[in-house]
Scaffold this motif. Structure first.
Motif, PDB file in Angstrom:
ATOM      1  N   ILE A 275      25.632  26.457  32.311  1.00  0.00           N
ATOM      2  CA  ILE A 275      24.173  27.304  33.426  1.00  0.00           C
ATOM      3  C   ILE A 275      23.705  28.064  32.228  1.00  0.00           C
ATOM      4  CG2 ILE A 275      23.850  28.754  34.838  1.00  0.00           C
ATOM      5  CD1 ILE A 275      26.238  28.015  36.930  1.00  0.00           C
ATOM      6  N   ILE A 309      24.348  27.287  41.286  1.00  0.00           N
ATOM      7  CA  ILE A 309      24.146  25.932  40.622  1.00  0.00           C
ATOM      8  C   ILE A 309      25.099  25.144  40.893  1.00  0.00           C
ATOM      9  CG2 ILE A 309      23.859  25.949  38.121  1.00  0.00           C
ATOM     10  CD1 ILE A 309      22.134  28.023  38.043  1.00  0.00           C
ATOM     11  N   ARG A 314      25.937  20.387  39.127  1.00  0.00           N
ATOM     12  CA  ARG A 314      24.970  19.671  37.845  1.00  0.00           C
ATOM     13  C   ARG A 314      24.758  21.127  37.250  1.00  0.00           C
ATOM     14  NH1 ARG A 314      21.507  19.746  42.306  1.00  0.00           N
ATOM     15  NH2 ARG A 314      20.143  21.196  42.142  1.00  0.00           N
ATOM     16  N   GLY A 316      22.006  23.927  36.101  1.00  0.00           N
ATOM     17  CA  GLY A 316      21.127  24.309  35.701  1.00  0.00           C
ATOM     18  C   GLY A 316      20.987  25.908  34.879  1.00  0.00           C
ATOM     19  N   GLU A 317      19.963  26.107  35.719  1.00  0.00           N
ATOM     20  CA  GLU A 317      19.285  27.700  34.704  1.00  0.00           C
ATOM     21  C   GLU A 317      19.019  28.721  35.943  1.00  0.00           C
ATOM     22  OE1 GLU A 317      15.918  27.490  31.660  1.00  0.00           O
ATOM     23  OE2 GLU A 317      14.890  27.959  33.965  1.00  0.00           O
ATOM     24  N   ASP A 335      16.899  30.492  40.669  1.00  0.00           N
ATOM     25  CA  ASP A 335      18.542  29.596  40.676  1.00  0.00           C
ATOM     26  C   ASP A 335      17.396  28.239  41.388  1.00  0.00           C
ATOM     27  OD1 ASP A 335      19.852  28.859  43.213  1.00  0.00           O
ATOM     28  OD2 ASP A 335      19.360  31.078  43.323  1.00  0.00           O
ATOM     29  N   ASN A 336      17.900  26.681  40.256  1.00  0.00           N
ATOM     30  CA  ASN A 336      17.922  25.962  40.550  1.00  0.00           C
ATOM     31  C   ASN A 336      18.899  24.986  41.618  1.00  0.00           C
ATOM     32  OD1 ASN A 336      18.728  25.682  38.004  1.00  0.00           O
ATOM     33  ND2 ASN A 336      17.666  24.307  37.153  1.00  0.00           N
ATOM     34  N   GLY A 337      19.565  25.566  41.605  1.00  0.00           N
ATOM     35  CA  GLY A 337      21.326  25.517  42.822  1.00  0.00           C
ATOM     36  C   GLY A 337      21.192  24.820  43.649  1.00  0.00           C
ATOM     37  N   GLY A 389      16.436  25.406  44.960  1.00  0.00           N
ATOM     38  CA  GLY A 389      17.230  26.172  44.594  1.00  0.00           C
ATOM     39  C   GLY A 389      16.463  27.628  45.194  1.00  0.00           C
TER      40      GLY A 389
END
Length: 400
Positions: A275, A309, A314, A316-317, A335-337, A389
């Motif tokens: 992350i 995330i 996976r 993520g950022e 977030d791209n969770g 996300g």
């Protein structure tokens, strides 16, 4: 005798004194002599009856209610006068009956309204008592709910403090370990320099024998590395200080970018592998706020982003951006969770609601965040898609 509208009427009820004073003299004049009126018992109602007067009954409802007496009038004239007076009495009876009927109807309506009023008063009293009981029960349950919420909030805060403390211990122990090792090496180097005095040969020979060129060079590196480690510890402690005053009620002029940096630093101590944080912060005007509460707000949102995330399983950022305009300050944490469904979004601000497994979270992070935003006259909104996300948008109005 009946007291209703169809009861038997007495002469005194049908002919009041003013009416008798009008019709008595007029009838006496029509008959051309004396005239007297008595009731059914013989009591003189008007006039002075002569001893030898003829008497004509006035029969109403099959019973005599009055008598006309005259000594001067002949029988047909007296009969005609009695019929005239009887017509007047019947008119009075109809008028009295209509009046009595109207009064009875009004009295019945009044009694009905009085009973309805009493029933409504009783109902109102009953509902008022019930309302007071319900209000008291709601107060008790609300107090219990607030007490339990406060207990869970404290439990959540203690758990966060525990995680924070563990992360801090790891972050501080790392530089502390190599600083301690550096000081140990530095101490050994001092001992080696101290041997220079007792070293045989020339100073140059002794310097070379003890390899003091390397010692001096390494000492400089050790001091530089130790200073960097101490600076890192100092920065961690400074960031931690922002979170040590969460419950402080003093407002201060604060740069929200500083709060974001402190929250990110705290989150870094708990950040799982894979992350990354990306900060795009533009200059912001200082606003009056409770910085400890704002730090907690940002930390809760960033921690949720990291958990989302992780749940996506996976890398993520977490992207954090800030900007300001004339209306206020906008902060977005994306977030791209794993994201959330529309049904989950409807409940995210409800206390104790959580999408995480049982035991993994109390579910008051976002409700606490919203309370903090509202306390600063701001607003918070979530935009999320399943597996796409989540973006948390925060807005704080500009001071007026």
């Amino acid at each position: 005798m009946s007291q209703g509208f169809d009861r038997e009427w007495r002469l005194g009820e049908l002919l009041d004194a003013p009416l008798v004073e009008k019709i008595g003299p007029a009838m006496a004049a029509l008959l051309g002599g004396d005239l007297a009126i008595t009731d059914e018992a013989g009591t003189v109602f008007w006039g002075l009856p002569a001893p030898e007067a003829r008497r004509e009954p006035l029969i109403l409802e099959l019973e005599p209610v009055a008598y006309l007496l005259s000594s001067s009038a002949d029988t047909p004239a007296l009969k005609a006068a009695s019929n005239l007076l009887l017509a007047l009495l019947r008119s009075q009876v109809r008028f009295k009956m209509a009046s009595s009927l109207h009064l009875e109807a009004v009295a019945e309506d009044f009694e009905s309204l009085r009973r309805e009023h009493a029933r409504l008063m009783e109902s109102e009293t009953r509902y008022k008592t019930l309302s007071e009981e319900l209000e008291e029960r709601v107060k008790k349950q609300t107090a219990q709910l607030e007490e339990r919420q406060q207990m869970l909030y404290q439990a959540e805060k203690l758990a966060s403090v525990g995680q924070l403390a563990a992360g801090m211990a790891h972050e501080i122990n790392n530089p502390l370990g190599f600083v301690r090792s550096n000081f140990s090496s530095f101490s050994n180097y001092l001992d080696q320099i101290a041997k220079l005095k007792a070293q045989p040969g020339t100073a140059e020979q002794a310097w070379q024998a003890l390899d003091l060129d390397f010692v001096i060079e390494d000492c400089a590196d050790l001091l530089k590395e130790s200073a960097s480690g101490l600076e890192r510890i100092a920065r961690i402690v400074a960031d931690l200080k922002g979170f040590s005053n969460v419950d402080r009620a003093t407002q201060e002029f604060t740069d929200l970018n500083e709060c974001l940096h402190q929250a990110v630093s705290m989150a870094e101590t708990q950040k799982p592998a894979g992350i990354n944080f990306r900060l795009e912060l533009l200059p912001l005007p200082r606003i009056v706020c409770l910085p400890g509460h704002i730090n907690q707000l940002f930390f809760n949102v960033i921690r949720n982003a990291m958990q989302a995330i992780q749940d996506a399983k996976r890398p993520g950022e977490v992207k954090i951006s800030s900007e300001a305009n004339e209306e206020g300050i906008a902060i977005r944490i994306h977030d791209n969770g794993i994201g959330m469904t529309a049904a989950q979004l409807e409940h995210v601000f409800e206390p104790f609601y959580t999408t995480r497994p049982v035991g993994s979270g109390v579910g008051i992070g976002l409700s606490t965040a919203r309370n903090i935003v509202l306390a600063h006259s701001g607003r918070i909104a979530l935009d999320s898609q399943p597996d796409g996300g989540t973006t948390v948008s925060l807005f704080f109005p500009a001071p007026k």
